[in-house]
Design an enzyme around this catalytic site. Structure first.
Site, mmCIF file in Angstrom:
data_model
loop_
_atom_site.group_PDB
_atom_site.id
_atom_site.type_symbol
_atom_site.label_atom_id
_atom_site.label_comp_id
_atom_site.label_asym_id
_atom_site.label_seq_id
_atom_site.Cartn_x
_atom_site.Cartn_y
_atom_site.Cartn_z
ATOM 1 N N HIS A 183 0.845 -1.220 0.000
ATOM 2 C CA HIS A 183 0.000 0.000 0.000
ATOM 3 C C HIS A 183 0.869 1.256 0.000
ATOM 4 O O HIS A 183 0.422 2.328 0.405
ATOM 5 C CB HIS A 183 -0.907 0.096 1.253
ATOM 6 N N ARG A 244 -8.116 -11.387 6.108
ATOM 7 C CA ARG A 244 -6.770 -11.800 6.537
ATOM 8 C C ARG A 244 -6.589 -11.575 8.032
ATOM 9 O O ARG A 244 -7.078 -10.592 8.582
ATOM 10 C CB ARG A 244 -5.701 -10.983 5.802
#
Ligand code: ADP
Length: 404
Positions: A183, A244
């Protein structure tokens, strides 16, 4: 329409089972068209295409990435002139894993494509899809620059103490096992926008960014340079995410293998796709989670509490690593839209100089904004991320720097 396309950058984000694309003017940030192809390789594929004069949706099987991407390019061509004559100035490719090799926007040639393919061991779901994206787009648009912007790049120079796992150094070196971070384009963009919002130079600020989307990550940025981030070798480490688990004792993996008889692929599937909010509550979408909480689900409430607890743990760690912070910034679908998470993540921190203004926090908006109380020493901001625009600008800048 053709005139509107002229001067745009085509941004391609080829994911494991989807392709996102956008045609955007790098200077004005005006988006001319964008869309999504999802469920590639499944019987029920879907294409969504928004452009300035309308919206199209197509349902049906999309056999693979190659044919999916060709459909995208056909749709763009359907807007006006042949693709090669439409005036697109560059293609910006979002590339997931740049390993130790790539740390800045990179002009794509055959060697770069090969190097990204070679890094597939570190990102087996993403890098192969990225490679196909580069191959097809280069075939179809051979005469303009293609630029790779890596999700790992921003974190490339983090201090070794933050990137090193405490494992056998020879094995770590041999297999490239270290913390890379992901990211990065978003953390970089959002921290720059935060500094601009405050009218300050990023070089003078310590910033903590929480990027909270389906995937989620935090970063500690000192004077514009990241010193730590929550994702590691893969995007599995760190915060609780939609599906996740984030941080977990690696002993769990051994236990699942030895005691539950799960093999590595099953454990991979469990921790990447059936854990996080979904594992704990049954749903991965944050809005659905909040509905379950409102309906009295104890599992959903616990999932929410685990999510917030992890945010606070990272906040505390990064406050100390930075030795004090000027701004805490929220971004991503959850960070931009969910006032409860922001309130609870920062609750009771007045002694640390962090005070959220309840009214500003609860006010819905899609603009950059301050949500800290007037007396708060630390600025708390909501900054919408725009990875496509950041990629378009990086690609455009590199394209303009090339000799003509
Ligand atoms: P991605 O990581 O796929 O880019 P996004 O940044 O779009 O994801 O974030 C998706 C998440 O944001 C989902 O969990 C979604 O529920 C959440 N979200 C989006 N809008 C809202 C909203 N208005 N309120 C709460 N959560 C929201």
């Amino acid at each position: 329409m053709t005139a509107a396309i002229a001067g745009t950058v085509l941004v391609l984000n080829s994911g494991s089972s989807s392709i996102k694309f956008q045609l955007v003017h790098p200077e004005t940030a005006e988006s001319v068209a964008h869309g999504l192809i999802e469920r590639i390789g499944e019987p029920e594929g879907r294409i969504v295409f928004h452009h300035t004069t309308g919206f199209e949706e197509h349902l049906g099987a999309i056999t693979d990435h190659r044919s999916g991407l060709r459909m995208v390019l056909d749709m763009i061509e359907g807007l006006g002139r042949p693709l090669r004559e439409a005036g697109i100035v560059a293609v910006g490719h979002r590339l997931v894993h740049g390993g130790e090799v790539f740390h800045e926007p990179t002009l794509i040639d055959d060697a770069v494509v090969q190097a990204v393919a070679d890094l597939s061991v570190l990102a087996p779901l993403h890098n192969p899809a990225n490679v196909i994206g580069m191959e097809v787009a280069r075939e179809e648009l051979p005469d303009i620059p293609h630029v790779g912007v890596f999700d790992t790049a921003f974190f490339h120079d983090m201090p070794a103490a933050a990137t090193t796992y405490a494992i056998d150094r020879d094995i770590a070196r041999e297999h490239g096992i270290r913390r890379y971070g992901f990211h990065g384009t978003s953390h970089d963009y959002v921290s720059q926008r935060a500094a601009a919002f405050l009218g300050r130079d990023r070089a003078d600020l310590n910033i903590i960014v929480f990027h909270l989307g389906n995937g989620a990550s935090a970063s500690a940025i000192a004077g514009g340079r990241p010193i730590d981030t929550s994702m590691g070798l893969t995007p599995l480490e760190g915060l609780v995410m939609g599906t996740r688990c984030g941080d977990i004792d690696p002993g769990v993996v051994m236990h699942l293998n030895r005691s539950a008889g799960l093999r590595v692929d099953a454990i991979d599937d469990l921790l990447n796709r059936r854990s996080g909010l979904k594992g704990m509550s049954g749903v991965n979408d944050f809005r659905a989670l909040l509905r379950l909480v409102a309906d009295g689900s104890e599992d959903a409430k616990l999932a929410y509490d685990v999510y917030v607890h992890r945010l606070r743990r990272y906040l505390g760690a990064y406050l100390v690593e930075l030795g004090g912070v000027d701004a805490v910034v929220f971004t991503g679908g959850v960070g931009e839209n969910n006032a409860d998470v922001r309130r609870d993540a920062l609750a009771g921190l007045g002694r640390l100089g962090i005070v959220v203004d309840p009214e500003a926090n609860a006010t819905r908006a899609d603009t950059e904004r301050r949500i800290s109380a007037p007396g708060s020493e630390v600025e708390v901001l909501v900054i919408p991320t725009d990875e496509e625009l950041a990629i378009a600008r990086a690609a455009d800048a590199l394209a303009k720097s090339l000799p003509r």
